[in-house]
Write an enzyme that holds these catalytic residues in place. Sequence first.
Site, PDB file in Angstrom:
ATOM      1  N   CYS A  71      34.631  54.746  44.975  1.00 36.76           N
ATOM      2  CA  CYS A  71      35.811  54.802  45.835  1.00 36.76           C
ATOM      3  C   CYS A  71      35.389  54.889  47.285  1.00 36.76           C
ATOM      4  O   CYS A  71      34.626  55.769  47.656  1.00 36.76           O
ATOM      5  CB  CYS A  71      36.678  55.999  45.470  1.00 36.76           C
ATOM      6  SG  CYS A  71      38.112  56.187  46.533  1.00 36.76           S
TER       7      CYS A  71
ATOM      8  N   PHE B 135      39.619  34.803  43.391  1.00 38.03           N
ATOM      9  CA  PHE B 135      39.901  34.039  42.173  1.00 38.03           C
ATOM     10  C   PHE B 135      38.845  32.956  41.941  1.00 38.03           C
ATOM     11  O   PHE B 135      39.173  31.814  41.598  1.00 38.03           O
ATOM     12  CB  PHE B 135      41.297  33.409  42.232  1.00 38.03           C
ATOM     13  CG  PHE B 135      42.412  34.405  42.135  1.00 38.03           C
ATOM     14  CD1 PHE B 135      42.616  35.127  40.972  1.00 38.03           C
ATOM     15  CD2 PHE B 135      43.251  34.629  43.220  1.00 38.03           C
ATOM     16  CE1 PHE B 135      43.646  36.051  40.885  1.00 38.03           C
ATOM     17  CE2 PHE B 135      44.288  35.552  43.137  1.00 38.03           C
ATOM     18  CZ  PHE B 135      44.487  36.271  41.964  1.00 38.03           C
ATOM     19  N   CYS B 136      37.588  33.316  42.148  1.00 36.39           N
ATOM     20  CA  CYS B 136      36.505  32.342  42.005  1.00 36.39           C
ATOM     21  C   CYS B 136      36.174  32.141  40.526  1.00 36.39           C
ATOM     22  O   CYS B 136      35.632  33.024  39.863  1.00 36.39           O
ATOM     23  CB  CYS B 136      35.269  32.813  42.764  1.00 36.39           C
ATOM     24  SG  CYS B 136      35.507  32.880  44.550  1.00 36.39           S
ATOM     25  N   LYS B 137      36.525  30.980  40.038  1.00 37.45           N
ATOM     26  CA  LYS B 137      36.229  30.559  38.671  1.00 37.45           C
ATOM     27  C   LYS B 137      35.711  29.127  38.759  1.00 37.45           C
ATOM     28  O   LYS B 137      35.910  28.449  39.772  1.00 37.45           O
ATOM     29  CB  LYS B 137      37.490  30.599  37.800  1.00 37.45           C
ATOM     30  CG  LYS B 137      38.203  31.948  37.740  1.00 37.45           C
ATOM     31  CD  LYS B 137      37.441  32.950  36.892  1.00 37.45           C
ATOM     32  CE  LYS B 137      38.296  34.181  36.582  1.00 37.45           C
ATOM     33  NZ  LYS B 137      38.665  34.952  37.797  1.00 37.45           N
ATOM     34  N   PRO B 138      35.030  28.639  37.719  1.00 32.53           N
ATOM     35  CA  PRO B 138      34.591  27.239  37.763  1.00 32.53           C
ATOM     36  C   PRO B 138      35.759  26.295  38.052  1.00 32.53           C
ATOM     37  O   PRO B 138      36.772  26.290  37.364  1.00 32.53           O
ATOM     38  CB  PRO B 138      34.018  27.019  36.352  1.00 32.53           C
ATOM     39  CG  PRO B 138      33.515  28.376  35.956  1.00 32.53           C
ATOM     40  CD  PRO B 138      34.515  29.340  36.527  1.00 32.53           C
ATOM     41  N   GLY B 139      35.626  25.540  39.131  1.00 31.84           N
ATOM     42  CA  GLY B 139      36.662  24.593  39.522  1.00 31.84           C
ATOM     43  C   GLY B 139      37.830  25.196  40.262  1.00 31.84           C
ATOM     44  O   GLY B 139      38.794  24.493  40.577  1.00 31.84           O
ATOM     45  N   ARG B 140      37.753  26.487  40.593  1.00 30.70           N
ATOM     46  CA  ARG B 140      38.898  27.140  41.233  1.00 30.70           C
ATOM     47  C   ARG B 140      38.428  28.147  42.269  1.00 30.70           C
ATOM     48  O   ARG B 140      37.417  28.818  42.092  1.00 30.70           O
ATOM     49  CB  ARG B 140      39.735  27.857  40.178  1.00 30.70           C
ATOM     50  CG  ARG B 140      40.922  28.625  40.753  1.00 30.70           C
ATOM     51  CD  ARG B 140      41.617  29.450  39.684  1.00 30.70           C
ATOM     52  NE  ARG B 140      42.697  30.252  40.250  1.00 30.70           N
ATOM     53  CZ  ARG B 140      43.372  31.171  39.578  1.00 30.70           C
ATOM     54  NH1 ARG B 140      43.082  31.408  38.312  1.00 30.70           N
ATOM     55  NH2 ARG B 140      44.337  31.861  40.170  1.00 30.70           N
TER      56      ARG B 140
END
Length: 277
Positions: free
Chosen positions: A121, A260-265
């Site tokens: 925290c 929101f880092c995801k493959p392709g996004r």
Amino acid sequence: MKKTQRKEIENVTNITGVRQIELWRRDDLQHPRLDEVAEEVPVALVYNGISHVVMMASPKDLEYFALGFSLSEGIIESPRDIFGMDVVPSCNGLEVQIELSSRRFMGLKERRRALAGRTGCGVCGVEQLNDIGKPVQPLPFTQTFDLNKLDDALRHLNDFQPVGQLTGCTHAAAWMLPSGELVGGHEDVGRHVALDKLLGRRSQEGESWQQGAVLVSSRASYEMVQKSAMCGVEILFAVSAATTLAVEVAERCNLTLVGFCKPGRATVYTHPQRLSN
């Protein structure tokens, strides 16, 4: 230092961060089994004999944590401001005993605060609401990053979470080159602590904050943005979302914040001019 004390300290600093405990599965409540659980311990950072903060953390790489925390909280400007550091066991956890330069210690005493932190925290225990969101020097615009290189890094982020692979209970923070290669990372039960460990290690090794970005497995809170900016990081990628305060701080200090880092996004919250696709 006595031999017994030295051996005790070595045992402390070689902890794996995992402990086996007895537990029960839903489909078989009659028969216990052993499984790995991530360790979480109180870690006190003690500057020149005065306890400054207590954080809940994984008991690994605590020297890097202490250095990264000292930098990202503005307690020091450089690793050279620390003259010595020891990790020692205490009654209920661990202490990192840090010897600061006289100038830095005087500055710390002027704004000293005591935290009794929850897991990683970054706000718990601040003395006033005005202490939240310390002023950060606006970052320069010295680099760009091709988002097409992000997917490969995401696939390898888990490589820096050996404890997480066993327990499902840690966050990771890693340094990503413009090529998408991850060249160093740390994990911890606390996301802020994992980031501090990464910041501390790169600073200790004299690595540049240019030509790369930080990638974290967690959400992007304002503390993550502020810590990154304090150390000169221009781009922060997070696997999960960003908070409104994180976006506000990133906008103000010129940090490129991506969630929101995801493959392709990927979702870019601030300063997209550093990014290409």
